[in-house]
Write an enzyme that holds these catalytic residues in place. Structure first.
Site, PDB file in Angstrom:
ATOM      1  N   GLU A   1      -5.869   9.596  17.336  1.00 28.52           N
ATOM      2  CA  GLU A   1      -6.246  11.011  17.490  1.00 28.52           C
ATOM      3  C   GLU A   1      -7.124  11.437  16.312  1.00 28.52           C
ATOM      4  O   GLU A   1      -8.155  12.097  16.494  1.00 28.52           O
ATOM      5  CB  GLU A   1      -4.996  11.896  17.562  1.00 28.52           C
ATOM      6  CG  GLU A   1      -4.228  11.819  18.884  1.00 28.52           C
ATOM      7  CD  GLU A   1      -3.334  10.583  18.982  1.00 28.52           C
ATOM      8  OE1 GLU A   1      -3.108   9.930  17.943  1.00 28.52           O
ATOM      9  OE2 GLU A   1      -2.863  10.268  20.100  1.00 28.52           O
TER      10      GLU A   1
ATOM     11  N   GLN B   1       0.826  -1.207   0.000  1.00 25.18           N
ATOM     12  CA  GLN B   1       0.000   0.000   0.000  1.00 25.18           C
ATOM     13  C   GLN B   1       0.863   1.261   0.000  1.00 25.18           C
ATOM     14  O   GLN B   1       1.526   1.553   0.994  1.00 25.18           O
ATOM     15  CB  GLN B   1      -0.896  -0.006   1.257  1.00 25.18           C
ATOM     16  CG  GLN B   1      -1.732   1.251   1.445  1.00 25.18           C
ATOM     17  CD  GLN B   1      -2.533   1.224   2.743  1.00 25.18           C
ATOM     18  OE1 GLN B   1      -2.117   0.596   3.715  1.00 25.18           O
ATOM     19  NE2 GLN B   1      -3.670   1.890   2.768  1.00 25.18           N
ATOM     20  N   GLY B   2       0.833   2.007  -1.079  1.00 26.01           N
ATOM     21  CA  GLY B   2       1.626   3.237  -1.162  1.00 26.01           C
ATOM     22  C   GLY B   2       0.780   4.475  -0.938  1.00 26.01           C
ATOM     23  O   GLY B   2       0.404   5.161  -1.893  1.00 26.01           O
TER      24      GLY B   2
ATOM     25  N   GLU C   1     -10.129  -1.044   5.226  1.00 27.45           N
ATOM     26  CA  GLU C   1      -8.947  -1.370   6.020  1.00 27.45           C
ATOM     27  C   GLU C   1      -9.324  -1.465   7.490  1.00 27.45           C
ATOM     28  O   GLU C   1      -8.849  -2.326   8.214  1.00 27.45           O
ATOM     29  CB  GLU C   1      -7.871  -0.297   5.815  1.00 27.45           C
ATOM     30  CG  GLU C   1      -6.650  -0.477   6.723  1.00 27.45           C
ATOM     31  CD  GLU C   1      -5.530   0.540   6.471  1.00 27.45           C
ATOM     32  OE1 GLU C   1      -5.676   1.386   5.576  1.00 27.45           O
ATOM     33  OE2 GLU C   1      -4.519   0.459   7.175  1.00 27.45           O
TER      34      GLU C   1
HETATM   35  C1  FAD Z   1       4.221  -0.056  11.444  1.00 25.70           C
HETATM   36  C2  FAD Z   1       3.567   0.842  10.446  1.00 25.70           C
HETATM   37  C3  FAD Z   1       3.100   0.336   9.251  1.00 25.70           C
HETATM   38  C4  FAD Z   1       2.544   1.179   8.290  1.00 25.70           C
HETATM   39  N1  FAD Z   1       2.171   0.660   7.067  1.00 25.70           N
HETATM   40  C5  FAD Z   1       1.770   1.499   6.081  1.00 25.70           C
HETATM   41  C6  FAD Z   1       1.536   1.029   4.759  1.00 25.70           C
HETATM   42  O1  FAD Z   1       1.678  -0.161   4.452  1.00 25.70           O
HETATM   43  N2  FAD Z   1       1.200   1.930   3.790  1.00 25.70           N
HETATM   44  C7  FAD Z   1       1.035   3.246   4.067  1.00 25.70           C
HETATM   45  O2  FAD Z   1       0.704   4.006   3.166  1.00 25.70           O
HETATM   46  N3  FAD Z   1       1.228   3.744   5.310  1.00 25.70           N
HETATM   47  C8  FAD Z   1       1.603   2.898   6.324  1.00 25.70           C
HETATM   48  N4  FAD Z   1       1.848   3.401   7.593  1.00 25.70           N
HETATM   49  C9  FAD Z   1       1.785   4.855   7.814  1.00 25.70           C
HETATM   50  C10 FAD Z   1       0.684   5.324   8.729  1.00 25.70           C
HETATM   51  O3  FAD Z   1      -0.541   5.303   8.099  1.00 25.70           O
HETATM   52  C11 FAD Z   1       1.082   6.719   9.245  1.00 25.70           C
HETATM   53  O4  FAD Z   1       2.154   6.539  10.129  1.00 25.70           O
HETATM   54  C12 FAD Z   1      -0.051   7.432   9.925  1.00 25.70           C
HETATM   55  O5  FAD Z   1      -0.978   7.865   9.008  1.00 25.70           O
HETATM   56  C13 FAD Z   1       0.440   8.642  10.747  1.00 25.70           C
HETATM   57  O6  FAD Z   1       1.204   9.492   9.964  1.00 25.70           O
HETATM   58  P1  FAD Z   1       2.639   9.983  10.438  1.00 25.70           P
HETATM   59  O7  FAD Z   1       3.430   8.817  10.813  1.00 25.70           O
HETATM   60  O8  FAD Z   1       3.173  10.880   9.387  1.00 25.70           O
HETATM   61  O9  FAD Z   1       2.373  10.812  11.757  1.00 25.70           O
HETATM   62  P2  FAD Z   1       1.857  12.321  11.837  1.00 25.70           P
HETATM   63  O10 FAD Z   1       0.716  12.522  10.944  1.00 25.70           O
HETATM   64  O11 FAD Z   1       3.010  13.223  11.721  1.00 25.70           O
HETATM   65  O12 FAD Z   1       1.306  12.355  13.327  1.00 25.70           O
HETATM   66  C14 FAD Z   1       2.130  12.534  14.457  1.00 25.70           C
HETATM   67  C15 FAD Z   1       1.239  12.641  15.659  1.00 25.70           C
HETATM   68  O13 FAD Z   1       0.398  13.779  15.528  1.00 25.70           O
HETATM   69  C16 FAD Z   1      -0.956  13.412  15.670  1.00 25.70           C
HETATM   70  N5  FAD Z   1      -1.784  14.262  14.838  1.00 25.70           N
HETATM   71  C17 FAD Z   1      -1.607  14.524  13.531  1.00 25.70           C
HETATM   72  N6  FAD Z   1      -2.588  15.344  13.094  1.00 25.70           N
HETATM   73  C18 FAD Z   1      -3.396  15.588  14.155  1.00 25.70           C
HETATM   74  C19 FAD Z   1      -4.581  16.357  14.350  1.00 25.70           C
HETATM   75  N7  FAD Z   1      -5.133  17.039  13.360  1.00 25.70           N
HETATM   76  N8  FAD Z   1      -5.125  16.373  15.578  1.00 25.70           N
HETATM   77  C20 FAD Z   1      -4.563  15.683  16.603  1.00 25.70           C
HETATM   78  N9  FAD Z   1      -3.454  14.954  16.467  1.00 25.70           N
HETATM   79  C21 FAD Z   1      -2.876  14.908  15.266  1.00 25.70           C
HETATM   80  C22 FAD Z   1      -1.003  11.964  15.257  1.00 25.70           C
HETATM   81  O14 FAD Z   1      -2.107  11.298  15.817  1.00 25.70           O
HETATM   82  C23 FAD Z   1       0.309  11.452  15.817  1.00 25.70           C
HETATM   83  O15 FAD Z   1       0.173  11.140  17.165  1.00 25.70           O
HETATM   84  C24 FAD Z   1       2.392   2.560   8.555  1.00 25.70           C
HETATM   85  C25 FAD Z   1       2.839   3.068   9.776  1.00 25.70           C
HETATM   86  C26 FAD Z   1       3.432   2.243  10.730  1.00 25.70           C
HETATM   87  C27 FAD Z   1       3.905   2.841  12.012  1.00 25.70           C
END
Ligand code: FAD
Lengths: 398, 377
Positions: free
Chosen positions: A385, A126-127, A244
């Site tokens: 969140e 999934q990209g 999902e």
């Molecule tokens: C083990 C693992 C597997 C994954 N697998 C995939 C995959 O196969 N394909 C894929 O596309 N993605 C994948 N992901 C990505 C995942 O969907 C993202 O990590 C997730 O969407 C959060 O984005 P971020 O890591 O950039 O955190 P950020 O968005 O930077 O968030 C950081 C923190 O801020 C909080 N936050 C952000 N915005 C708000 C808001 N508006 N209000 C309150 N709090 C907020 C978040 O809840 C979090 O606690 C994976 C992630 C992990 C950890």
């Protein structure tokens, strides 16, 4: 209203139980039940066994390879599989991209992709997420520029689970950045061995390699690989995200974990007696068990067609938060019960370099690995969140 | 009453922080992963040169006569840098047992080598069936001529494989869970019949299972009075708990600061995520947890030598409970607020989270110390 299974449903349960008992490879179920690591080849083997039986995609419509079962039958089936120690099949294929393809894909796309998804030959990843676009997914920047019948793709995806083992990727790309950010996204399918794709591993806190960063440099993808219309990708992406989160409750897996914890507590000594008899432990395990009941009956209620009072169709947001919280509670309890023997951890390497059995008791194998990787459950698939924001906005209209 | 740190303590803090900032942290920990020892012998030498290995030993024994608050200052810095050198087992636990019950000859032969960095100790206080009860001892020490012969299994002995000598609690009389009848012995790590099974622990440190199969020791291996080993062991463990609480506080501070910094620079939805109220509240809670943990670590250091058994028990167990709870909250939320980045081996967050997970279990988790506290009251 009736909670008990009908005679037909009981007969179905018996049929599934017997078949799974006879066909689920023992080495795989031992891994699942004993906290071992299930590999891609294990998963593929089991996938193919289910496919041969015609039971690989109960959630799909019958015309595309589904089973035509009732909601209750699907539930019974899932229960029986987890009870027996069957691993969860690859969600990216069966739960995510498959339904997008049969819902929004062209006839050619259905013919090209659905067979490989069903028979397990083609492995998907999934990209979606990018370094700058996690919670704010719609801000994604990976660019697809039109070039005749093709797109030329440049950019990067991150946290791509299993990209290093995948044959194909479903990928969100930006095809227009002139208007609202949601309105310039397209949904593409392409093989991972195209020129210009580079996969670089990311090691997670438990020492595991499951996620990656994927780089695209002038990757040429035919426009025929696009799902639906250009710039309509957000619609398909959101449809997929709901899928999902469906089944995210994973009640069966949690029941299995609960009973592993109970078994460990029942064999762990404490204060000259058993940990299983300690009041503080009993309170916690009981709390968890009740939370699991609430989760299970919420899932059953939604499955049977009852909807949330507030906004039908968005149960998944609530279930995701409740389920992942409980998952983390269980994994904490598990390592807590393991006591000192929760601490030995060799996710990075086996320092003993010998074939001696692990110092960790059988009942606690995998507990720490679960605990560490499980921290991600409240982050991925839309962080908790963000889920709460959605619940407030959409479900409660505030 | 005066709860401010002395000038010497400020200096100690400065030099310890300088050392860990320059030499320790995530990169250093990662560099140790493939090594057999799991810590840096160079660092150990430096710690000896800086006088840190002498800190809690009495002046008469060649030490600096440091107080538990001095130890707290040092350990907080260690927590800040994820220091994995065997300070706790060698200086605090092993040294603590020696100072509490060692004979003049034992102190003379061992304390100086410890201070000079030439002698590493480990203490085998746990057993597979004992969970967190120090008095649950199935390992036996039977009289054998002038000496003793030891049999049993010591569990999860921190830095057990690299120690030159291991202090073992063993039963010389009574039943498995009697508080009397426990004796402490110094055993050479290469003694015949002693088998070590080393492994890494979740925080990147090392531990070992120690098997004793007819290990013979002389009469001079006994520390203190035969059968009266529990009290000095408990005393040393309480000092170790106080030290560990300080270490946890140092680790929590890093997580709090790192998380605040990260949320100020990470942008989503066109703004730093530090603007989102839910995250602001979460970080305010993290700060509250950190500050209360810090207060309780101080209480532990100030009261660990109290003659009032109830007062000492409440301070130590109370601090361990607070540290366990705060450490869990701060560690988990730091990971959560970093999103996917918090899950990586590359960032420091996960390493501190894992260290705090380990600290909660060491010497008994929250539940164990809740019980100790309430039994003391
Ligand atoms: C083990 C693992 C597997 C994954 N697998 C995939 C995959 O196969 N394909 C894929 O596309 N993605 C994948 N992901 C990505 C995942 O969907 C993202 O990590 C997730 O969407 C959060 O984005 P971020 O890591 O950039 O955190 P950020 O968005 O930077 O968030 C950081 C923190 O801020 C909080 N936050 C952000 N915005 C708000 C808001 N508006 N209000 C309150 N709090 C907020 C978040 O809840 C979090 O606690 C994976 C992630 C992990 C950890």
């Amino acid at each position: 209203m009736d909670l008990s299974f009908s005679p037909e449903e009981l007969a179905f349960q018996q049929e599934v139980r017997e078949w799974v008992g006879a066909n689920l490879p023992v080495d795989i179920s031992e891994k699942v039940l004993g906290g071992g690591k299930v590999t891609k080849s294990d998963l593929k083997r089991w996938h193919k066994i289910l496919f041969e039986k015609g039971w690989v995609a109960p959630a799909w419509p019958e015309e595309y390879g589904g089973t035509g079962w009732s909601a209750v039958q699907k539930y019974i089936f899932a229960e029986e599989l987890t009870r027996a120690g069957a691993p969860e099949l690859l969600g990216f294929s069966l739960k995510m991209v498959g339904p997008v393809i049969f819902t929004y894909g062209s006839e050619e796309q259905k013919a090209q992709h659905l067979p490989g998804i069903l028979n397990g030959d083609v492995w998907w990843c999934q990209g979606y997420s990018e370094p700058g676009s996690g919670s704010d997914l719609a801000s994604l920047k990976t660019k697809a520029v039109s070039d005749g019948d093709d797109y030329i793709i440049n950019g990067t995806k991150i946290w791509t689970t299993g990209a290093h083992e995948a044959d194909w990727i479903f990928c969100l790309v930006r095809t227009d950045d002139s208007g609202k950010k949601q309105e310039g996204i397209s949904f593409l399918l392409f093989p991972m061995d195209l020129p210009g794709i580079e996969v670089s591993p990311i090691i997670t806190i438990g020492g595991e390699h499951s996620v990656n960063q994927v780089f695209f440099t002038d990757v040429r993808v035919p426009k025929a690989n696009r799902i639906g219309e250009e710039n309509m990708g957000w619609t398909y992406a959101k449809f997929l995200l709901v899928n999902e989160r469906n089944g995210i409750a994973q009640v069966g897996g949690k029941k299995r974990q609960l009973s592993r914890i109970k078994n460990l507590a029942a064999t762990s000594e404490m204060a000259g007696g058993l940990l299983a008899e300690a009041p503080s432990y009993r309170q916690k395990i009981t709390d968890a068990e009740i939370a699991l009941m609430a989760l299970e009956y919420s899932e059953l209620r939604f499955l049977s067609g009852q909807k949330l009072d507030h906004a039908p169709g968005t149960e998944a947001n609530m279930m995701k938060v409740a389920a992942t919280q409980l998952q983390q509670t269980l994994s904490e309890l598990f390592i807590e019960v393991a006591g000192y023997y929760g601490m030995p951890y060799d996710g990075f390497q086996d320092l003993t370099g010998s074939n001696e059995p692990s110092v960790i008791p059988d009942g606690a194998q995998g507990a720490m690995a679960d605990h560490l990787y499980g921290r991600a459950a409240t982050i991925y698939g839309g962080s908790n969140e963000i889920q709460r924001d959605v619940m407030a906005k959409v479900l409660l209209s505030i | 009453m005066d709860l401010s740190f002395s000038e010497e303590q400020q200096l100690l803090r400065d030099s310890a922080e300088r050392f860990v900032d320059q030499n320790c942290g995530t990169e250093y920990l990662r560099g140790l992963r493939d090594t057999e020892d799991g810590f840096s012998r160079d660092h150990w030498k430096t710690m000896a040169e800086l006088g840190w290995l002498a800190l809690p030993f009495a002046e008469d024994n060649g030490g600096l006569d440091g107080t538990p608050v001095d130890t707290l200052v040092l350990m907080e810095a260690f927590g800040r840098g994820l220091v994995v050198e065997p300070y706790l087992p060698t200086v605090i636990l092993g040294g603590g047992v020696l100072q509490a019950a060692g004979s003049a000859a034992q102190i003379e032969s061992m304390v100086e080598p410890i201070i000079e960095g030439n002698l590493l100790l480990a203490v085998g206080y746990a057993e597979p069936q004992a969970r967190f009860d120090l008095f649950d001892v199935a390992t036996t020490a039977a009289k054998d001529g002038d000496g003793y012969v030891l049999n049993g299994h010591k569990a999860v002995v921190i830095h057990g494989a690299t120690a030159d000598k291991i202090i073992i609690s063993a039963r010389t009389s009574g039943n498995r869970r009697d508080k009397d009848g426990i004796s402490l012995f110094i055993v050479d790590s290469d003694a015949s019949g002693l088998d070590k099974r080393p492994y890494p622990t979740v925080d990147g440190s090392r531990a070992a299972e120690i098997m004793l199969d007819n290990v013979k020791v002389g009469a001079d291996a006994l520390i203190g009075t035969e059968g009266q080993g529990l009290a000095p062991l408990e005393k040393a463990v309480d000092h170790a708990i106080a030290a560990l609480c300080a270490e946890a506080v140092g680790a929590m501070k890093v997580l709090l600061d790192t998380t605040v910094e990260y949320t100020k620079t990470r942008e989503q939805f066109g703004q730093p995520i530090s603007r989102f109220q839910v995250l602001r509240h979460r970080m305010a809670d993290m700060m509250m947890e950190y500050e209360q943990a810090k207060s309780m670590a101080l209480v532990a250091a100030l009261k660990v030598d109290s003659d009032d058994a109830e007062e000492r028990r409440k301070a130590i167990s109370g601090a361990k409970v607070q540290i366990g709870k705060s450490g869990k909250f701060v560690g988990q939320q730091a990971v959560q607020l970093h999103g996917g980045m918090g899950m990586t081996d590359e960032l420091s967050v996960g390493h501190y989270f894992k260290r705090l997970t380990m600290i909660d279990v060491l010497f008994g988790n929250v539940d164990h110390h809740l019980k100790q506290f309430s039994a003391a009251a």
